[in-house]
Design a protein around this motif. Structure first.
Motif: not given
Length: 381
Positions: A29-39, A60-64
């Motif tokens: 079951i595919t998770p929801t993924i948050y990609i966090g990085n300073r850039n 797949v959700i990017p965030f600062h």
């Protein structure tokens, strides 16, 4: 993963992108993924790379993510997530671990840094969630494999002590040219650090410390000669766990012949330098290129006498090349590091333990035959 989870990946480098892709491709079951990085640009780039590289629908959700200044967006993500995979530099590990502790998230990291690991151990003793530390390739998979081999050797030979437990990993290029006989396949600062800091070993059944690069020897694996030498961090907590049970235990890094002699010359030039790690990193980066086409060589062995006083030895070797995951070909260092990290977070999410779990405390056979580990390393029997 057998249940839907929200998983934060801290970092946007090669291991972070591999972990995200493996989670999407190999989870039931595919998770929801948050990609966090300073850039934020890098985070967006990784998120887009994963979405385009998978065969499955996913979020797949990017965030600062600034580890020192948490925004309201990051706070909301942490409050609604289940776990953090820490793929940032080891120096930041205690900071990210504090976020996991604060927001009651399961946590797994990669770092071989000893001081930072000890800080997290102290922090997580009272955690309401589980913390698996040092769970990449080395430290990580190689330690669990070595512990498994120790346990199986003792069981099958009816003994409780062994003479030798040795485990080695080489993250290598396929070819090596003079004068350095090396190519960077992972972090230059990580390489420099493991060449400088002291190594924890067992000698004569007692935990001890030895200088890095102080026991160079040739070794033949599958007919190819490499050089091995002591490097820091790779032994994880096995010297503590097996103190008094193994006469000689150590972790060594494998290199192509000629590399360690070149490193020795660089270190001689850096004598009396205030920051030898930075100096060695700079010297290496001046001459050594970054190489994409890589391989992982892994070797572990246990040796001792059985109940009838017959000397026996058991060895396991693995040779891992780049592999296709979804639509992307991942480098060997990416899959071998990310797969154990993801396996660790699955273990935490599905069993929901609390507190710290070190390499020696994991169920070796379950971990080594896990759904995320076996596609990369194969099963262990």
């Amino acid at each position: 993963m057998e249940t839907h989870y929200n998983i934060v990946i801290a970092g946007a480098g090669g291991i972070a992108e591999a972990a995200a892709l493996i989670l999407v491709e190999w989870s039931a079951i595919t998770p929801t993924i948050y990609i966090g990085n300073r850039n934020l640009y890098k985070a967006r780039k990784v998120a887009d790379w994963v979405v385009k590289g998978t065969n499955k629908p996913c979020k797949v959700i990017p965030f600062h993510l600034d580890a020192l200044h948490i925004s309201s967006e990051a706070t909301s993500i942490f409050k609604n997530s289940n776990a953090i995979l820490d793929c940032l530099p080891g120096s930041l590990a205690p900071t990210i671990a504090k976020l996991a502790y604060k927001y009651h998230l399961h946590y797994a990291n990669l770092t071989e840094y000893v001081a930072e690991t000890n800080q997290i151990i102290a922090l997580a003793k009272t955690a309401k969630t589980g913390f698996v530390l040092q769970t990449g390739l080395a430290p990580g998979y190689i330690n669990i494999l070595a512990n498994f081999m120790f346990q199986e050797f003792c069981k099958s030979n009816n003994v409780d002590k062994v003479d030798i437990l040795e485990f080695k990993v080489g993250a290598l290029t396929n070819n090596a040219v003079a004068p350095h006989f090396y190519g960077f396949t992972w972090s230059p600062v990580g390489v420099a650090t493991e060449y400088i800091k002291d190594c924890i070993v067992i000698r004569d059944f007692k935990k001890s410390s030895l200088p890095a690069l102080s026991e160079r020897r040739p070794i033949i694996i599958n007919g190819i000669t490499y050089e091995e030498d002591l490097t820091s961090g790779g032994a994880a907590d096995l010297p503590d766990a097996l103190n008094g049970k193994v006469k000689y235990l150590d972790y060594k890094t494998l290199r192509h012949q000629g590399h360690y002699a070149w490193i020795e010359r660089q270190l001689n030039n850096l004598k009396n330098t205030k920051n030898p790690i930075s100096g060695l990193q700079k010297a290496m980066q001046e001459f050594i290129p970054h190489v994409q086409d890589d391989q992982i060589i892994l070797y572990a062995a246990v040796e001792g006498k059985d109940a009838k006083n017959i000397l026996r030895r058991k060895e396991i070797t693995k040779h891992i090349k780049p592999m296709l995951v979804g639509k992307h070909t991942l480098r060997a260092i990416q899959t071998t590091t990310a797969a154990p990290l993801v396996q660790a977070i699955q273990l935490l999410l599905e069993t929901k333990p609390t507190g710290v779990f070190l390499q020696s405390e994991l169920d070796t056979k379950t971990f080594l035959n896990g759904a995320f580990v076996t596609p990369v390393y194969g099963k262990v029997y």
